[in-house]
Scaffold this active site. Structure first.
Site, PDB file in Angstrom:
ATOM      1  N   GLU A  76      69.907 -17.493 -24.037  1.00  0.00           N
ATOM      2  CA  GLU A  76      68.810 -16.896 -24.781  1.00  0.00           C
ATOM      3  C   GLU A  76      67.776 -17.943 -25.201  1.00  0.00           C
ATOM      4  O   GLU A  76      66.583 -17.695 -25.147  1.00  0.00           O
ATOM      5  CB  GLU A  76      69.388 -16.206 -26.018  1.00  0.00           C
ATOM      6  CG  GLU A  76      68.745 -14.882 -26.327  1.00  0.00           C
ATOM      7  CD  GLU A  76      69.568 -14.107 -27.350  1.00  0.00           C
ATOM      8  OE1 GLU A  76      68.968 -13.403 -28.149  1.00  0.00           O
ATOM      9  OE2 GLU A  76      70.805 -14.239 -27.353  1.00  0.00           O
ATOM     10  N   ASP A  77      68.256 -19.089 -25.640  1.00  0.00           N
ATOM     11  CA  ASP A  77      67.366 -20.033 -26.311  1.00  0.00           C
ATOM     12  C   ASP A  77      67.051 -21.310 -25.539  1.00  0.00           C
ATOM     13  O   ASP A  77      66.261 -22.127 -25.989  1.00  0.00           O
ATOM     14  CB  ASP A  77      67.964 -20.436 -27.674  1.00  0.00           C
ATOM     15  CG  ASP A  77      68.126 -19.232 -28.590  1.00  0.00           C
ATOM     16  OD1 ASP A  77      67.404 -18.244 -28.370  1.00  0.00           O
ATOM     17  OD2 ASP A  77      68.963 -19.292 -29.502  1.00  0.00           O
TER      18      ASP A  77
END
Ligand code: MN
Length: 714
Positions: A76-77
């Site tokens: 996600e990051d």
């Protein structure tokens, strides 16, 4: 690195032989991926996945899950991809991380209770592997613990979502400790003043109550020792949220809530649980209706305990829970407590294994006391049979597996279902029979002219859609039958020069209807339309004198009407029909009838383009069949004969072929081109399709005939 060291030391304590090397590699990978990123608190980002991994160790999850916990935010990051994770750590870990990331992308916005329930179910469904949910819960718990660093608006949103989705999920999974902490943290975020106030008052009251609780514990300890029951007895402070909820839901003042502290007795056997209960009830008076035996009848999340409330030594109610150590472990840790047991049976299908726990619930909870509670569990439990899709506004609809846009349309609203013509799934137009998949965004295209058809019943999967379609068809069929009945009645009346409207509007019509057992005249007409009642008999009852006379005017029409006979509608006799000019049906053709108000029934072939074009008026089409038992009449049909090379005698050979099959030629047009090719058109009187086919076969056998076609229309 010391944080990693703790993990490395703890895991083998409950999972001997765990692959700790992969854990170290994941730590390095996560560290490198999150390099330079910070938490809102200003700490290095890595502190978050590490904390999540620690929580997973507290839950006693296997090393695979803990490893995925370390990696849970890299997709996600950071720039990492699923392929990369798969290469580095294998498919299982990659799938877990991917699952957590997918759930992370879902934003829950609605405050509606039912939506929350659907959303929870969708999370479970999307997780597929329950370990994904465990990671997500650990992730959420750590985020809630560090919520203070976020801007208030964002914090509130996360707090509400936690209360609506994640705390109930933890409860379903039997994780009482996690649930309580999530709820208290959410309360602190959403109602900070109430929380602080509660904290203060509870602390004060506990001091006041401590003496009484201690007295209960001391008396009970002495008594249990006397009878030889070994037990641990403790005062258990209730969590703030449960007190707040009680005040809130029951509109009670803080001072009216007594059970801020409960007493918990943990014994080593079930027999000792009941023994302890007996002693408690002999010492203090039980409050009626408060005794619950969750040992004999466990809760759906496998919670077991005896609950009772007694009037304590100072006259205040004291809540007491009695359970064994094993029950205690399950109550506190829920599904996590089952994980170790599950891990021992290696080699089974992963998804299957993940479901074992929930399946066990179903099997052991068949005789649930509260059916609603049971249904809730069933729905969560049978999640492979459900598909969760979004409305364009982000509401979640739960539908049966393989559901179609039609099911979705009826789930949105009956009117939407009844007028649905098409659907967009994820922005693309799709056929109505498309199977919806997990997480699809579905938009329904409606048209005021569109209606359900019988075909839909073959497509839909949900009970709701099926019953709504059936209902619609029934109403529609009735309307159609009334219309057809009226049509038939009018035609019959006309034969005797009677005014159908005057008859049907009169008192006699109502009387006759009632006599025949119909609620009203419409029902009488519907019966005619359905073919259940004979129009002739009914007219006879309504206008007996007129019927005694043979219909004069009808006689003149007979010759024309006669030729048009030979079609039957579900047992209705004496029906005047017209054959459509566009397709000119022959007996033997597949046909349908088309009702036009004031014009009666027109018969088309099933493959006629006019019928295909009127598809939106489906309800006006009715099933008719040929009735050729009557005296045979003939019908004209046009055929085209394609000539490859014209030659003397060819035309007579063709007409000879037609006569050989008893066809009567009423018209012939012969066209020959310069290159001696040609098309000959004939209109032939035939009885039925079979005869026509015989004629066409005979013509095909004539030399130099290339092809023979039936021409639609005349
Ligand atoms: Mn996270």
């Amino acid at each position: 690195m010391t944080e990693l060291q703790t993990l490395i030391e703890e895991i083998p304590k409950y999972q001997p032989g765990a692959d700790l090397d992969v854990l170290t590699r994941a730590y390095r990978f996560s560290e490198a991926s999150h390099q330079g990123q910070q938490r809102a608190s200003g700490e290095p980002y890595l502190s978050h996945p590490l904390a999540v991994a620690h929580l997973l160790v507290d839950f006693k999850m296997d090393v695979t899950t803990v490893t995925a916990g370390l990696l849970h935010d890299v997709l996600e990051d950071t720039g990492a991809t699923k392929d990369e994770l798969e290469r580095e750590f294998g498919q299982e870990i990659a799938n877990l991380v991917d699952g957590v990331s997918k759930i992370g992308k879902l934003a829950f916005s609605s405050r509606e209770e039912r939506q929350a329930e659907n959303f929870r179910k969708m999370l479970v469904a999307m997780a597929r592997d329950l370990r994904v949910l465990m990671i997500k819960l650990a992730d959420r718990l750590h985020n809630m613990r560090t919520l203070d660093y976020l801007p208030p608006e964002k914090a509130r949103k996360i707090g509400q979502e936690t209360l609506d989705i994640y705390a109930p999920l933890a409860h379903r999974l039997g994780m009482a400790k996690v649930k309580a902490e999530l709820e208290d943290l959410a309360l602190r975020t959403l109602h900070p003043e109430a929380y602080v106030d509660l904290q203060r008052r509870v602390a004060k009251r506990r001091l006041e109550r401590e003496a009484e609780i201690n007295q209960v514990i001391a008396i009970l300890e002495r008594k249990l020792t006397e009878v030889g029951i070994e037990a641990q007895i403790r005062g258990r402070p209730k969590h703030f949220f449960s007190i707040w909820k009680k005040m809130h839901d029951q509109g009670r003042e803080f001072d009216e809530i007594y059970d801020l502290t409960a007493v918990r007795v943990i014994t080593s056997s079930v027999r000792d649980c009941y023994g302890t209960l007996g002693i408690i009830h002999s010492l203090w008076k039980p409050v009626p209706g408060r005794f619950k035996d969750f040992i004999a009848m466990p809760k759906v999340n496998m919670y077991q305990s005896l609950h009772t409330t007694v009037i304590g030594p100072k006259g205040d109610p004291v809540e007491i829970q009695i359970r064994t150590w094993e029950m205690h472990k399950i109550a506190e840790e829920g599904i996590a407590a089952h994980w170790l047991y599950k891990e021992k049976k290696a080699g089974k299908d992963k998804l299957d294994e993940s479901l074992v726990w929930l399946r066990q619930l179903i099997e052991t909870q068949q005789d649930m006391k509260d059916p609603r509670e049971f249904m809730d569990t069933v729905r969560v439990d049978l999640f492979p049979d459900e598909v969760y899709v979004f409305t364009p506004k982000g509401d979640v609809k739960a539908l049966p597996e393989s559901a179609t846009p039609i099911d979705f349309a009826f789930a949105v609203h009956t009117k939407v279902g009844e007028h649905c013509v098409g659907a967009k799934v994820n922005g693309k137009l799709v056929p109505l029979r498309t199977r919806l998949r997990q997480g699809d965004i579905v938009e329904i295209v409606t048209s005021p002219n569109a209606h359900p058809t019988r075909d839909w019943l073959q497509i839909v999967k949900s009970t709701r859609a099926r019953s709504k379609i059936n209902q619609w068809l029934k109403v529609e069929e009735r309307a159609r039958s009334i219309e057809l009945g009226r049509e038939l009645f009018e035609r019959e009346a006309k034969k005797y020069r009677l005014n159908a409207n005057a008859i049907l509007g009169g008192d006699d019509a109502r009387k006759v209807a009632a006599e025949l057992g119909f609620p009203g005249v419409d029902d009488l007409l519907a019966a005619i339309g359905y073919g259940k009642s004979s129009v002739h008999q009914i007219l006879n009852k309504l206008a007996p004198t007129a019927i005694l006379e043979p219909p004069e005017k009808a006689r003149t029409a007979t010759s024309k009407a006669k030729a048009e006979q030979g079609v039957r509608i579900r047992g209705v006799d004496d029906l005047l029909v017209r054959f459509a000019k566009c397709c000119n049906p022959l007996p033997g053709d597949q046909i349908v009838g088309f009702i036009t108000r004031g014009r009666g029934l027109t018969v088309h072939t099933r493959d006629c383009l006019t019928v295909a074009k009127s598809v939106l008026d489906r309800e006006r089409l009715i099933n008719v069949e040929w009735d050729v038992e009557e005296e045979t009449s003939t019908r004209p049909v046009r055929i085209a004969v394609y000539i490859g090379r014209d030659r003397p005698g060819l035309l007579s050979e063709i007409t000879g072929a037609i006569s050989s099959q008893n066809g009567n030629i009423t018209k012939a047009e012969v066209t020959v081109t310069d290159d001696r090719r040609g098309i000959n058109n004939f209109v032939v009187e035939v009885a039925d399709l079979e005869q026509l086919q015989g004629i066409m076969t005979a013509i095909r056998e004539v030399p130099d005939v290339i092809n023979v076609e039936r021409v639609r229309g005349l």
